[in-house]
Motif scaffolding. Structure first.
Motif, mmCIF file in Angstrom:
data_model
loop_
_atom_site.group_PDB
_atom_site.id
_atom_site.type_symbol
_atom_site.label_atom_id
_atom_site.label_comp_id
_atom_site.label_asym_id
_atom_site.label_seq_id
_atom_site.Cartn_x
_atom_site.Cartn_y
_atom_site.Cartn_z
ATOM 1 N N VAL A 173 -7.308 16.844 -8.013
ATOM 2 C CA VAL A 173 -7.341 15.522 -8.615
ATOM 3 C C VAL A 173 -5.973 14.885 -8.383
ATOM 4 C CG1 VAL A 173 -7.547 14.229 -10.770
ATOM 5 C CG2 VAL A 173 -9.033 16.205 -10.340
ATOM 6 N N ILE A 174 -5.962 13.621 -7.981
ATOM 7 C CA ILE A 174 -4.720 12.930 -7.666
ATOM 8 C C ILE A 174 -4.493 11.788 -8.652
ATOM 9 C CG2 ILE A 174 -3.378 11.718 -5.920
ATOM 10 C CD1 ILE A 174 -4.043 14.603 -5.203
ATOM 11 N N GLY A 175 -3.281 11.691 -9.136
ATOM 12 C CA GLY A 175 -2.905 10.586 -10.003
ATOM 13 C C GLY A 175 -1.660 9.889 -9.493
ATOM 14 N N TRP A 176 -1.591 8.589 -9.741
ATOM 15 C CA TRP A 176 -0.383 7.812 -9.510
ATOM 16 C C TRP A 176 0.234 7.481 -10.867
ATOM 17 C CZ3 TRP A 176 2.173 6.896 -5.066
ATOM 18 C CH2 TRP A 176 1.489 7.053 -3.861
ATOM 19 N N PHE A 177 1.522 7.706 -10.975
ATOM 20 C CA PHE A 177 2.283 7.399 -12.175
ATOM 21 C C PHE A 177 3.433 6.476 -11.806
ATOM 22 C CE2 PHE A 177 0.058 11.261 -12.982
ATOM 23 C CZ PHE A 177 -0.192 11.313 -14.342
ATOM 24 N N ARG A 178 3.982 5.794 -12.796
ATOM 25 C CA ARG A 178 5.148 4.967 -12.545
ATOM 26 C C ARG A 178 6.091 5.032 -13.732
ATOM 27 N NH1 ARG A 178 2.472 -1.141 -12.686
ATOM 28 N NH2 ARG A 178 2.092 -1.256 -14.953
ATOM 29 N N GLN A 179 7.361 4.794 -13.437
ATOM 30 C CA GLN A 179 8.373 4.800 -14.471
ATOM 31 C C GLN A 179 9.347 3.658 -14.214
ATOM 32 O OE1 GLN A 179 10.495 8.498 -14.961
ATOM 33 N NE2 GLN A 179 11.072 7.966 -17.054
ATOM 34 N N ASP B 288 9.509 3.041 -10.261
ATOM 35 C CA ASP B 288 9.376 4.125 -9.303
ATOM 36 C C ASP B 288 7.968 4.690 -9.446
ATOM 37 O OD1 ASP B 288 12.755 5.302 -9.886
ATOM 38 O OD2 ASP B 288 11.997 3.921 -8.370
ATOM 39 N N TYR B 289 7.263 4.815 -8.336
ATOM 40 C CA TYR B 289 5.889 5.296 -8.344
ATOM 41 C C TYR B 289 5.835 6.719 -7.807
ATOM 42 C CZ TYR B 289 4.041 0.701 -9.506
ATOM 43 O OH TYR B 289 3.730 -0.474 -10.155
ATOM 44 N N TYR B 290 5.101 7.578 -8.520
ATOM 45 C CA TYR B 290 5.018 8.996 -8.201
ATOM 46 C C TYR B 290 3.572 9.423 -7.996
ATOM 47 C CZ TYR B 290 9.765 9.099 -10.116
ATOM 48 O OH TYR B 290 11.089 8.864 -10.375
ATOM 49 N N CYS B 291 3.355 10.249 -7.016
ATOM 50 C CA CYS B 291 2.067 10.863 -6.760
ATOM 51 C C CYS B 291 2.032 12.244 -7.403
ATOM 52 C CB CYS B 291 1.837 10.975 -5.249
ATOM 53 S SG CYS B 291 0.263 11.708 -4.771
ATOM 54 N N HIS B 292 0.897 12.592 -8.007
ATOM 55 C CA HIS B 292 0.723 13.882 -8.659
ATOM 56 C C HIS B 292 -0.609 14.493 -8.246
ATOM 57 C CE1 HIS B 292 -0.595 16.441 -12.122
ATOM 58 N NE2 HIS B 292 0.646 16.894 -11.980
ATOM 59 N N ALA B 293 -0.579 15.759 -7.872
ATOM 60 C CA ALA B 293 -1.779 16.489 -7.482
ATOM 61 C C ALA B 293 -1.990 17.652 -8.426
ATOM 62 C CB ALA B 293 -1.662 16.987 -6.046
ATOM 63 N N THR C 22 0.033 22.411 -9.702
ATOM 64 C CA THR C 22 0.418 21.007 -9.666
ATOM 65 C C THR C 22 1.601 20.775 -8.730
ATOM 66 O OG1 THR C 22 1.948 21.172 -11.544
ATOM 67 C CG2 THR C 22 -0.358 20.672 -12.033
ATOM 68 N N TYR C 23 1.652 19.561 -8.187
ATOM 69 C CA TYR C 23 2.761 19.118 -7.355
ATOM 70 C C TYR C 23 3.081 17.676 -7.700
ATOM 71 C CZ TYR C 23 1.639 23.176 -4.448
ATOM 72 O OH TYR C 23 1.378 24.449 -3.993
ATOM 73 N N TRP C 24 4.349 17.332 -7.662
ATOM 74 C CA TRP C 24 4.827 15.957 -7.822
ATOM 75 C C TRP C 24 5.478 15.482 -6.530
ATOM 76 C CZ3 TRP C 24 4.011 12.510 -11.619
ATOM 77 C CH2 TRP C 24 3.650 12.964 -12.889
ATOM 78 N N GLY C 25 5.252 14.233 -6.191
ATOM 79 C CA GLY C 25 5.979 13.612 -5.105
ATOM 80 C C GLY C 25 7.379 13.237 -5.548
ATOM 81 N N GLN C 26 8.195 12.830 -4.590
ATOM 82 C CA GLN C 26 9.594 12.514 -4.884
ATOM 83 C C GLN C 26 9.770 11.107 -5.451
ATOM 84 O OE1 GLN C 26 8.213 12.267 -1.939
ATOM 85 N NE2 GLN C 26 8.901 10.282 -1.144
ATOM 86 N N GLY C 27 8.758 10.281 -5.364
ATOM 87 C CA GLY C 27 8.813 8.922 -5.854
ATOM 88 C C GLY C 27 9.142 7.917 -4.769
ATOM 89 N N ARG D 180 0.842 -1.182 0.000
ATOM 90 C CA ARG D 180 0.000 0.000 0.000
ATOM 91 C C ARG D 180 0.881 1.237 0.000
ATOM 92 N NH1 ARG D 180 -4.241 2.231 4.546
ATOM 93 N NH2 ARG D 180 -2.234 2.708 5.573
ATOM 94 N N LEU D 181 0.773 2.020 -1.064
ATOM 95 C CA LEU D 181 1.497 3.269 -1.167
ATOM 96 C C LEU D 181 0.648 4.400 -0.602
ATOM 97 C CD1 LEU D 181 2.968 3.023 -4.794
ATOM 98 C CD2 LEU D 181 3.859 2.066 -2.651
#
Length: 121
Positions: free
Chosen positions: A33-39, A93-98, A109-114, A19-20
């Motif tokens: 709005v929140i999104g999860w991204f991955r790379q 690596d999973y990133y949170c985006h708002a 917008t804001y990005w998490g550090q991953g 659970r992230l």
């Protein structure tokens, strides 16, 4: 300074769960709005899931639908990504985006550090 603090990434075995968490620090997520991204290594960043500001609408990439669940607790200014039945191809690596729409075709917008997720085969 407003920040998104991510946690929960780990090394897990195939078929395991994680659970992230993505917590807002210094601001509220009520209108974002929140999104999860991955790379993954050598790959482009891709969208995994997103959730509306109220939590009433969610969406998932086809590769994770049925295995991942996004949720939010606005009282705690935190968004979660529950990941079940993990596969080696989920390693990334999973990133949170708002994102907040502020009018005139402008967004805040804001990005998490991953946070790193590794799934062993």
């Amino acid at each position: 300074q407003p920040q998104l603090a991510e946690s929960g990434g780990a090394l897990v075995q195939s078929g395991g769960s994680l659970r992230l968490s993505c917590a807002a620090v210094g601001f509220t997520l009520d209108y974002y709005v929140i999104g999860w991204f991955r790379q993954a290594p050598g790959k482009e960043r891709e969208g995994v899931s997103c959730i509306s500001s109220s939590g009433g609408y969610t969406d998932y990439a086809g590769s994770v639908e049925g295995r991942f669940t996004i949720s939010r607790d606005n009282a705690k200014d935190t968004v979660y990504l529950q990941m079940n039945s993990l596969r080696p191809e989920d390693t990334a690596d999973y990133y949170c985006h708002a994102r907040e729409y502020v009018g005139s075709n402008q967004y805040r917008t804001y990005w998490g550090q991953g946070t790193q997720v590794t799934v062993a085969s």
